[in-house]
Design an enzyme around this catalytic site. Structure first.
Site, PDB file in Angstrom:
ATOM      1  N   GLN A  78      12.817  29.780  -7.871  1.00 25.73           N
ATOM      2  CA  GLN A  78      11.823  29.897  -6.805  1.00 25.73           C
ATOM      3  C   GLN A  78      11.605  31.375  -6.484  1.00 25.73           C
ATOM      4  OE1 GLN A  78      10.483  27.027  -5.281  1.00 25.73           O
ATOM      5  NE2 GLN A  78       9.076  28.415  -4.275  1.00 25.73           N
ATOM      6  N   PHE A  79      10.757  32.028  -7.275  1.00 23.72           N
ATOM      7  CA  PHE A  79      10.538  33.458  -7.074  1.00 23.72           C
ATOM      8  C   PHE A  79       9.951  33.763  -5.696  1.00 23.72           C
ATOM      9  CE2 PHE A  79       6.306  32.333  -8.437  1.00 23.72           C
ATOM     10  CZ  PHE A  79       5.472  33.233  -7.787  1.00 23.72           C
ATOM     11  N   THR A  80       9.295  32.798  -5.069  1.00 18.06           N
ATOM     12  CA  THR A  80       8.681  33.051  -3.765  1.00 18.06           C
ATOM     13  C   THR A  80       9.722  33.283  -2.668  1.00 18.06           C
ATOM     14  OG1 THR A  80       8.448  30.689  -3.283  1.00 18.06           O
ATOM     15  CG2 THR A  80       6.574  31.785  -4.350  1.00 18.06           C
TER      16      THR A  80
END
Length: 150
Positions: A78-80
Site C-alpha cells: 500500500q504505497f499510499t
C-alpha cells in the site's frame, strides 16, 4: 515501514475479478514501504505483529497473539500509506519506495511473517489494481511505523 493492521474474521483480495488470496480469522495488513526501509524494519515489524496481543482470551480480554490459535494473515502492499499531505490537497508519493527497493522488502516481510505465525501469508499483487474486502472484528485497527516506534 508503515502498516495498518486490522483484526478480521475474514478478508480477501481480488484482482481482475479473481480472488488472489483469502483468509479466515486473523490480520489484514496494509504495508507501506519507503526508500530508507531495510531488513531491520522488516524484523522489528514482524516481531511486533506476531506478538501483538489483540485477540480475546477465555475471559474476553484482548490478551492473545495470532499464534495462539493458528490465525491467518493477508498482506497487501500500500504505497499510499507513505503519502505526504503537508502542502495542498493532492498527496505526494515521493516517500514511497521504488519497485526495486519495495518488492524485495515486501516479499521478505511476507515470508518472515509466515514463518513467525506458522502459516503461509496471503498476498496481493505488487502494483496491481486490487479490491480488498474484509470484516473488521471489534473493530480493532492498529497502526505501526518503524520510524516512530511508540
Amino acid at each position: 515501514m508503515r502498516t495498518v493492521i486490522q483484526r478480521v474474521t475474514h478478508a480477501s483480495v481480488t484482482i481482475d475479478g479473481k480472488v488472489k488470496s483469502a483468509i479466515g480469522r486473523g490480520y489484514m495488513i496494509l504495508l507501506g514501504i519507503c526508500e530508507e526501509d531495510t531488513t531491520e524494519d522488516v524484523e522489528w515489524l514482524v516481531r511486533k505483529i506476531a506478538g501483538l496481543r489483540v485477540f480475546d482470551d477465555e475471559n474476553g480480554v484482548m490478551n492473545r497473539p495470532i499464534t495462539d490459535f493458528g490465525g491467518e494473515a493477508l498482506v497487501v502492499s500500500q504505497f499510499t500509506l507513505m503519502a505526504s499531505y503537508r502542502k495542498g490537497n493532492r498527496p505526494s508519493w515521493l516517500r514511497a519506495a521504488r519497485h526495486e527497493t519495495a518488492i524485495p522488502l515486501y516479499e521478505e516481510f511476507c515470508r518472515r511473517l509466515g514463518e513467525a505465525i506458522g502459516c503461509p501469508v496471503g498476498t496481493g499483487e505488487f502494483g496491481a489494481d486490487m479490491k480488498v474486502e474484509l470484516l473488521n472484528d471489534g473493530p480493532v485497527t492498529i497502526c505501526m511505523d518503524t520510524k516512530n516506534k511508540e
